[in-house]
Scaffold this active site. Structure first.
Site, PDB file in Angstrom:
ATOM      1  N   CYS A 143       6.265   4.456  -4.617  1.00 37.59           N
ATOM      2  CA  CYS A 143       5.104   5.332  -4.465  1.00 37.59           C
ATOM      3  C   CYS A 143       5.530   6.773  -4.184  1.00 37.59           C
ATOM      4  O   CYS A 143       4.685   7.639  -3.971  1.00 37.59           O
ATOM      5  CB  CYS A 143       4.202   4.818  -3.354  1.00 37.59           C
ATOM      6  SG  CYS A 143       5.054   4.833  -1.778  1.00 37.59           S
ATOM      7  N   ASP A 144       6.832   7.030  -4.193  1.00 40.91           N
ATOM      8  CA  ASP A 144       7.319   8.372  -3.887  1.00 40.91           C
ATOM      9  C   ASP A 144       7.255   9.253  -5.131  1.00 40.91           C
ATOM     10  O   ASP A 144       7.753   8.862  -6.197  1.00 40.91           O
ATOM     11  CB  ASP A 144       8.771   8.259  -3.397  1.00 40.91           C
ATOM     12  CG  ASP A 144       9.310   9.590  -2.917  1.00 40.91           C
ATOM     13  OD1 ASP A 144       8.620  10.604  -3.108  1.00 40.91           O
ATOM     14  OD2 ASP A 144      10.413   9.617  -2.372  1.00 40.91           O
TER      15      ASP A 144
END
Ligand code: PLP
Length: 425
Positions: A356-357
């Protein structure tokens, strides 16, 4: 293109095909093999396909190109048992940086005299452990480190690490370790006073260097320094360690082993009788031996165009993008099997990793056909500093490594037993 035609093009002095075309052709034959299909069926994606036979062939090339050099594989590049096994069988030596790497070798029964420890900064306990295992060649670059060897067995041999600036290397290792010639001379004197033997010098010209002449220049400068110090300090050296750094062709043609060797031979060969000349190759042995197969897990149309999200990324096997600043090629598997390559319907896309980065972006501006969830992608040249630097960020398992034999005609695929890797079946 047949496998035979690819091999012939690779052997040609000026390959008729561009790097991109050669890599596509190689990936196409790889993925058509029984072994690759079996590995993907067993693991799903992502999966790293490791071909130990390619490591064996690279080692043979190194031996042919520099027959008087003793090679010590830099285990850090890919600490995988199948790689260690094939190099062990071929008689290659090993270069370790930690007790853990040393443990992998001693558990295999590799004799300690084939192992060198080249981390310039080591915990005292780690030195004691390596000495107890029988390792005798170590690298140092400061007084404190030399002092850790006071009282070590008499046959302990230190190499003083020199620093050669390589601003054009992808990893210029001279900023963290190594000393210049004046400090090197002082360290030799310090070691003599401490009763520890300096057997010679080591250096690392930097990884992925774009100037093959730098390898020969560093060797010549070191030999000159050794001659000066032998006269001035009345010491005798017997070892020259020319380090690692031989490049791999990721997204552009890098110097071939033979090209670098042709420049190194005239510098080194006259000294080969008197000196033990050793090297610590890492990526050049393993980079080409591994391909990463991923699949599309999501697609999106954003302000900057098409995005494909795949199931491995910068926090996983593509960690080489972050740590090594390399740019692996990425091919859509459906393109590989398409025969002639018509890119008329292709679009420039961004490839995002699975976490999710928002920094987890593998590549921008990759020309790809229209892809759907589940479509496969492949990156060649994924053997060095990939799985070894991968993390489990977001709780993702490390990508399994399937050890395979491309020539196998039945589904005999050996899969790593590394317990850290959780197969996704
Ligand atoms: C001391 C030492 N030797 C050898 C290597 C291997 O370098 P390469 O993989 O570029 O050949 C490295 C890489 O960081 C290193 O630090």
């Amino acid at each position: 293109m047949t496998a035979h035609a690819v091999e012939a093009a690779l052997r040609a002095p000026h390959p008729a095909l561009s790097l991109d075309e050669r890599r596509r052709a190689e990936a196409s034959t790889l993925l058509a093999s029984v072994a690759a299909r079996a590995a993907i069926a067993l693991h799903g994606t992502p999966v790293l396909l490791l071909e130990p036979d390619r490591v064996r062939r690279q080692y043979a090339r190194l031996r042919r190109a520099l027959p008087f050099v003793g090679f010590h594989y830099a285990v850090k590049a890919l600490a995988h048992d199948a790689v260690l096994g094939v190099l062990d069988d071929e008689g290659c030596g090993f270069d370790v940086a930690t007790g853990e790497e040393l443990g992998m070798l001693t558990r295999r029964g590799v004799a300690a005299d084939r192992i060198i420890h080249t981390h310039p900064i080591k915990k005292p306990a780690e030195i004691a452990e390596a000495l107890a295992a029988g390792v005798r060649t170590f690298v140092v670059d400061n007084d404190v480190e030399i002092d850790k060897f006071r009282g070590a067995p008499r046959d302990t041999r230190l190499l003083v690490r020199l620093a050669y600036r390589s601003p054009h290397a992808k990893s210029d290792l001279s900023s963290k370790f190594g000393v210049g010639p004046f400090e090197a001379a002082r360290l030799v004197e310090h070691a003599v006073a401490a009763g520890v033997r300096v057997a010679g010098f080591s250096y690392h010209v930097g990884s992925q260097l774009d100037d093959p002449a730098r390898f020969a220049a560093a060797a010549a400068e070191t030999l000159e320094l050794m001659a000066i110090l032998e006269r001035r300090l009345t010491v005798r050296f017997d070892t020259l360690d020319i380090g690692g750094g031989l490049p791999a062709s990721y997204d552009s043609e890098a110097a071939e082993i033979e090209e670098v060797a042709a420049l190194l031979r005239p510098v080194l060969e006259p000294h080969a009788r008197r000196l033990r000349i050793i090297a610590e190759p890492g990526r050049v042995l393993v980079a080409d031996a591994v391909s990463l197969v991923t699949s599309v897990v999501g697609t999106a149309e954003r302000d900057d165009g098409r995005w494909y999200y795949v199931d491995d990324g910068l926090y996983g096997s593509y960690s080489n993008v972050l740590t090594e600043d390399v740019h692996p090629l990425v091919f859509a598997v459906r393109d590989l099997h398409a025969g002639t390559r018509d890119t008329g319907d292709h679009r420039w896309a961004t490839l995002g990793g699975p976490t999710c980065d928002s920094s987890d972006v593998i590549a921008r501006d990759v020309l790809l056909p229209e892809l759907c969830v589940g479509d496969l992608l492949v990156s060649p040249t994924m053997g060095a500093y990939t799985t070894v630097t991968a993390t489990r960020f977001n709780g993702r398992p490390l990508t399994p490594v399937a050890t395979m034999d491309r020539a196998a005609t039945t589904a005999e695929v050996a899969v790593t037993s590394d317990v850290r890797r959780v197969p996704i079946v």
